[in-house]
Write an enzyme that holds these catalytic residues in place. Structure first.
Site, PDB file in Angstrom:
ATOM      1  N   GLU A   1       6.954   7.793  -3.501  1.00  0.00           N
ATOM      2  CA  GLU A   1       6.863   6.969  -2.297  1.00  0.00           C
ATOM      3  C   GLU A   1       7.746   7.465  -1.156  1.00  0.00           C
ATOM      4  O   GLU A   1       7.909   6.794  -0.150  1.00  0.00           O
ATOM      5  CB  GLU A   1       7.220   5.527  -2.643  1.00  0.00           C
ATOM      6  CG  GLU A   1       6.285   4.899  -3.665  1.00  0.00           C
ATOM      7  CD  GLU A   1       4.908   4.581  -3.098  1.00  0.00           C
ATOM      8  OE1 GLU A   1       4.823   3.905  -2.067  1.00  0.00           O
ATOM      9  OE2 GLU A   1       3.903   5.023  -3.716  1.00  0.00           O
TER      10      GLU A   1
ATOM     11  N   HIS B   1       9.500  -1.442  -2.330  1.00  0.00           N
ATOM     12  CA  HIS B   1      10.297  -0.218  -2.196  1.00  0.00           C
ATOM     13  C   HIS B   1      11.779  -0.581  -2.182  1.00  0.00           C
ATOM     14  O   HIS B   1      12.156  -1.699  -1.804  1.00  0.00           O
ATOM     15  CB  HIS B   1       9.966   0.524  -0.886  1.00  0.00           C
ATOM     16  CG  HIS B   1       8.604   1.124  -0.838  1.00  0.00           C
ATOM     17  ND1 HIS B   1       7.773   1.016   0.261  1.00  0.00           N
ATOM     18  CD2 HIS B   1       7.912   1.839  -1.760  1.00  0.00           C
ATOM     19  CE1 HIS B   1       6.631   1.638   0.022  1.00  0.00           C
ATOM     20  NE2 HIS B   1       6.693   2.138  -1.202  1.00  0.00           N
TER      21      HIS B   1
ATOM     22  N   CYS C   1      10.982   0.804   7.597  1.00  0.00           N
ATOM     23  CA  CYS C   1       9.720   1.409   7.168  1.00  0.00           C
ATOM     24  C   CYS C   1       9.141   2.321   8.242  1.00  0.00           C
ATOM     25  O   CYS C   1       8.453   3.288   7.937  1.00  0.00           O
ATOM     26  CB  CYS C   1       8.694   0.324   6.831  1.00  0.00           C
ATOM     27  SG  CYS C   1       8.927  -0.453   5.230  1.00  0.00           S
TER      28      CYS C   1
END
Length: 453
Positions: free
Chosen positions: A176, A256, A377
């Site tokens: 990720e 995350h 993000c």
């Protein structure tokens, strides 16, 4: 000549296909907005305004371009045939969720673009990038070829940069990117400690006694992927740490690590539920940092102060932690943090504490937030020295002039309303093509979109 090192935040520019399809299970903001009407123009402008605000405070800010959408190659691989319009109409009729995936603007989440290791940490003293394969979600798994292309165009000077291929597309190697990666250092130009946070071991390595994975949502990052990236980046084993993510946090919507922990230089700002074994993880980090010649500083938030539900709803830890040119650290938080009474009270307490975080700045990023990600993000951190900065290609650095150019471009090309039903509209597809052809020229990145999928 002494080289100075700088952290550059490369923010993802929200693309014209920004819509709410709720594609990301485990991400509460994404799924709760499913089916609503988005405003791509406002989303992009909010992101650009944040970039300019940081640039005007003396921080280095750059932009990563959106990906071309719809992804016709994906739809054709899934059996839809004919002209582009026939493909879109068939997908809308037969598999609307697949059409949404092929039109996703999720590349805006630049923290998932790649894992980045700066030159002080790598054996060959170059900056290493590994684009994330993002194979946990269909709409994201299509990103890495375009991300690789963009990185190769911007960081194409092989004297300074290495762009690795993404890891193989296997569930055992779910990667990720920087969203599950933190770097600690005394200064940007000194060797640092790189920390990889994983949710599961696909091959059962290092799980330890009693380790139980999440039960509600999938853990996306694997230990095997994290170790592979560390090897590819030639990181020193004694300055590389692997920490397990807390499965209870994943089940609460912490998809995350950057939803529950954020770092900058030698500071870790985190929630007590971030890691499977908090004391073991911190001990490993402290030992590695001490070995690198500096002390780890922590700001720990207890669940008594802020619950998992409050941190997921507010995105407190998906904030940007930044060092101000005049000294002290700035925490850039989304507006939702001040709208949550408990989180807002905590921020006031944090500022009164006299700790390393001296200022809190609030930004309205609601359009992108409702699609599942906050300020952290949106950005990919890249530490560069003066020579590496000079080798960056394209007009990607943000200043007042570039902000004005991109703002005009967005206002001219982006729609104010977009619903999932609009994704098969041929007029909209033509609009997106025209917008991205122009952006390629604006950013001076020839070949970025002309490969048309």
């Amino acid at each position: 000549m002494t080289l100075h090192f700088h952290e550059v935040n490369f923010d993802g520019l929200v693309g014209p296909s920004h819509h709410y399809a709720g594609l990301s299970s485990g991400n509460m903001a994404s799924t709760s907005s499913r089916g609503e009407v988005s405003n791509p123009r406002e989303a992009a402008l909010q992101g650009l305004d944040k970039m300019l605000a940081l640039a005007e405070r003396g921080l280095l800010q750059a932009v990563l371009p959106p990906h071309h959408r719809p992804d016709f190659a994906l739809l054709r691989r899934l059996g839809f045939a004919g002209s582009d319009q026939q493909v879109l109409l068939a997908a809308q009729l037969e598999e609307p969720a697949l059409l949404c995936a092929a039109c996703s603007a999720s590349a805006m989440w630049a923290a998932n673009t790649a894992t980045v290791s700066p030159s002080p940490d790598t054996l060959d003293a170059r900056v290493h990038f590994t684009p994330a394969n993002l194979n946990a979600k269909l709409h994201r798994s299509q990103e890495h070829p375009s991300s690789t292309r963009a990185l190769q165009l911007i960081f194409g000077d092989t004297r300074h940069f290495v762009i690795h291929p993404a890891l193989p597309d296997s569930g055992a190697l779910g990667d990720e990117g920087a969203a599950n990666h933190m770097r600690f250092a005394r200064s940007h130009g000194e060797p640092g400690v790189e920390c990889f946070v994983f949710g599961r071991s696909a091959l059962g390595q290092g799980q330890g006694q009693g380790f139980d994975g999440p039960r509600r949502f999938q853990a996306r990052q694997t230990l095997e992927a994290s170790r592979a990236v560390a090897r590819k980046h030639t990181l020193a084993p004694d300055r590389t740490v692997f920490i397990r993510q807390n499965p209870a946090a994943i089940d609460a919507g912490v998809f995350h690590n950057d939803v529950i922990a954020v770092s900058h230089l030698n500071l870790l700002f985190y929630h007590e539920d971030a890691f499977w074994d908090e004391s073991e993880g911190l001990a490993a980090l402290q030992q590695a940092c001490a070995g690198a010649g500096f002390d780890l500083q922590v700001v720990r938030v207890s669940r008594a102060e802020i619950s998992l539900q409050d941190l997921v709803e507010s995105y407190l830890f998906n904030s940007q932690l930044l060092e101000l040119p005049a000294g002290g650290m700035l925490l850039l938080v989304p507006a939702q943090c001040r709208e949550n009474p408990r989180v807002s009270a905590y921020l006031d307490k944090l500022l009164r504490s006299g700790g390393p975080i001296r200022e809190v700045a609030v930004f309205d990023l609601r359009q992108s937030m409702r699609n599942g990600g906050g300020p952290a993000c949106l950005r990919l951190r890249v530490v560069l020295n003066d020579e590496q900065m000079a080798a960056v290609r394209g007009r990607v650095l943000i200043d007042k002039s570039m902000h004005a150019v991109l703002t005009d471009w967005v206002r001219h090309h982006y729609r104010e309303r977009l619903h999932v039903q609009d994704l098969s509209d041929p007029t909209w597809v033509t609009e997106v093509d025209a917008a991205l052809r122009e952006l390629e020229s604006v950013l001076d990145l020839p070949g970025l979109y002309t490969h048309r999928n």
